[in-house]
Design a protein around this motif. Structure first.
Motif, PDB file in Angstrom:
ATOM      1  N   ARG A  77      -2.225  -5.480  -9.007  1.00 43.21           N
ATOM      2  CA  ARG A  77      -3.417  -5.237  -8.196  1.00 43.21           C
ATOM      3  C   ARG A  77      -4.368  -4.307  -8.928  1.00 43.21           C
ATOM      4  O   ARG A  77      -3.990  -3.214  -9.339  1.00 43.21           O
ATOM      5  CB  ARG A  77      -3.017  -4.609  -6.861  1.00 43.21           C
ATOM      6  N   SER A 135      -6.978  -1.492  -9.563  1.00 38.68           N
ATOM      7  CA  SER A 135      -7.356  -0.277  -8.842  1.00 38.68           C
ATOM      8  C   SER A 135      -8.018   0.674  -9.825  1.00 38.68           C
ATOM      9  O   SER A 135      -7.741   0.646 -11.026  1.00 38.68           O
ATOM     10  CB  SER A 135      -6.130   0.382  -8.198  1.00 38.68           C
ATOM     11  N   VAL A 176     -13.710  -2.895  -9.062  1.00 34.38           N
ATOM     12  CA  VAL A 176     -12.873  -1.847  -8.470  1.00 34.38           C
ATOM     13  C   VAL A 176     -13.787  -0.801  -7.845  1.00 34.38           C
ATOM     14  O   VAL A 176     -14.972  -0.715  -8.183  1.00 34.38           O
ATOM     15  CB  VAL A 176     -11.952  -1.198  -9.521  1.00 34.38           C
ATOM     16  N   ASN A 213       0.788  -1.232   0.000  1.00 34.76           N
ATOM     17  CA  ASN A 213       0.000   0.000   0.000  1.00 34.76           C
ATOM     18  C   ASN A 213       0.819   1.281   0.000  1.00 34.76           C
ATOM     19  O   ASN A 213       0.272   2.347  -0.299  1.00 34.76           O
ATOM     20  CB  ASN A 213      -0.943   0.009   1.206  1.00 34.76           C
ATOM     21  N   LYS A 234      -8.808   4.571 -11.003  1.00 38.97           N
ATOM     22  CA  LYS A 234      -8.342   5.951 -10.940  1.00 38.97           C
ATOM     23  C   LYS A 234      -9.487   6.832 -11.443  1.00 38.97           C
ATOM     24  O   LYS A 234      -9.503   7.268 -12.596  1.00 38.97           O
ATOM     25  CB  LYS A 234      -7.084   6.130 -11.787  1.00 38.97           C
TER      26      LYS A 234
END
Length: 305
Positions: A147, A149, A259, A48, A151
């Motif tokens: 991973r 994700s 997501v 992270n 945006k």
């Protein structure tokens, strides 16, 4: 039995001067204390952290491990490592450091070589540490880049804008990446603080989802007779520390996984009597051209006399 009031998991009782609930980066404004070392998960921490921090930790670990093994080689008698002879102690230590780097990475240019049993034992153990360490670093790097994700870009402000014959609360979002997100949905809540108690009210949307997301999406909450915003004014929202909490969920067609993105607008980030301006246009070839930087552009409307 009294029906419990709605709480999305952010608690209702608060004391002190409350700041925003969701930070601009989508994280919750919660500081965790009292966490023991047994509850710390290094993998989650390294997955992270930001990229500069991650590469800084990898570089620092690499230098630290090589320094420790260089000290072990330096502690051996001179000549234990062939090729590390030097007129000064610091020069010998530097050569031990580079021998350690060659051993840790299993490069081996042939310049340095262990010449004693102790040096061979240390270098054999270091080779094992290097293999495991680089395997771990490679796994972390793969975990970070693989991973999924989202945006999602949000307009800098939410607007109270005209809608049909009434008004509405609006904000606009855009996919900042070229990947395809489909079946995207939104959930919006109004949070207010009254007498030390937080109150959460869900805001019904004009449409709570869209099938495709190649352009922008203006999420609209009509302010009608059923809306918690019907009687709210800018001053009242400021007094009640009003905040619009947002959860966006969609299906990433690249990773084939769901997501999500979180965001919020505080009372001072809501602009009244304004409307968004278009963020895309059609060029001479008939293509739709989207400028993601225009997602938050709006124009104020003249107040009615």
């Amino acid at each position: 039995m009294r029906k419990p009031s709605f709480d999305p998991g952010l608690t209702q009782q608060v004391t002190g001067n409350l700041d925003r609930t969701i930070n601009k980066d989508g994280s919750f404004n919660v500081e965790r204390q009292g966490v023991g070392w047994r509850n710390i998960n290094p993998y989650l921490q390294l997955i992270n952290v930001g990229w500069p921090t991650f590469f800084g930790i990898v570089l620092a670990s690499y230098l630290l491990v090589n320094t420790l093994f260089a000290l072990l080689y330096f502690a051996l008698s001179p000549g234990s490592v062939q090729g590390t002879e030097a007129p000064t102690a610091f020069g010998r230590f530097l050569k031990d450091f580079f021998f350690s780097a060659h051993t840790l990475t299993t490069v081996g240019y042939g310049i340095f070589a262990p010449a004693s049993m102790a040096a061979n034992a240390i270098s054999a153990f270091e080779a094992l540490v290097g293999l495991m360490g680089f395997a771990l670093a490679t796994g972390l790097l793969f975990g970070r880049v693989s991973r999924p994700s989202a945006k999602i870009g949000f307009s800098a402000n939410a607007l109270v804008a005209p809608y049909q014959e009434r008004t509405s609360l609006q904000f606009r979002i855009v996919n900042m990446r070229p990947n395809v997100i489909i079946e995207i949905g939104a959930s919006v809540m109004l949070m207010t603080v009254e007498n030390g108690t937080r109150r959460f009210q869900e805001l019904a949307l004009e449409r709570d989802g869209i099938r495709f997301f190649p352009l922008t999406w203006t999420v609209v909450h009509p302010i009608d007779e059923t809306s918690p915003m019907l009687t709210k004014t800018a001053e009242e929202l400021a007094t009640q520390h009003g905040e619009i909490l947002i959860l966006i969920k969609g299906f990433d067609d690249t990773f084939n996984q769901v997501v999500n993105a979180r965001y919020s607008y505080r009372f001072d980030e809501i602009v009244w009597n304004a409307k968004f301006t278009p963020a895309f246009h059609i060029d001479d070839q008939g293509r739709m051209v989207l400028d993601v930087c225009d997602v938050g552009k709006f124009e104020s409307l003249a107040k009615e006399a």
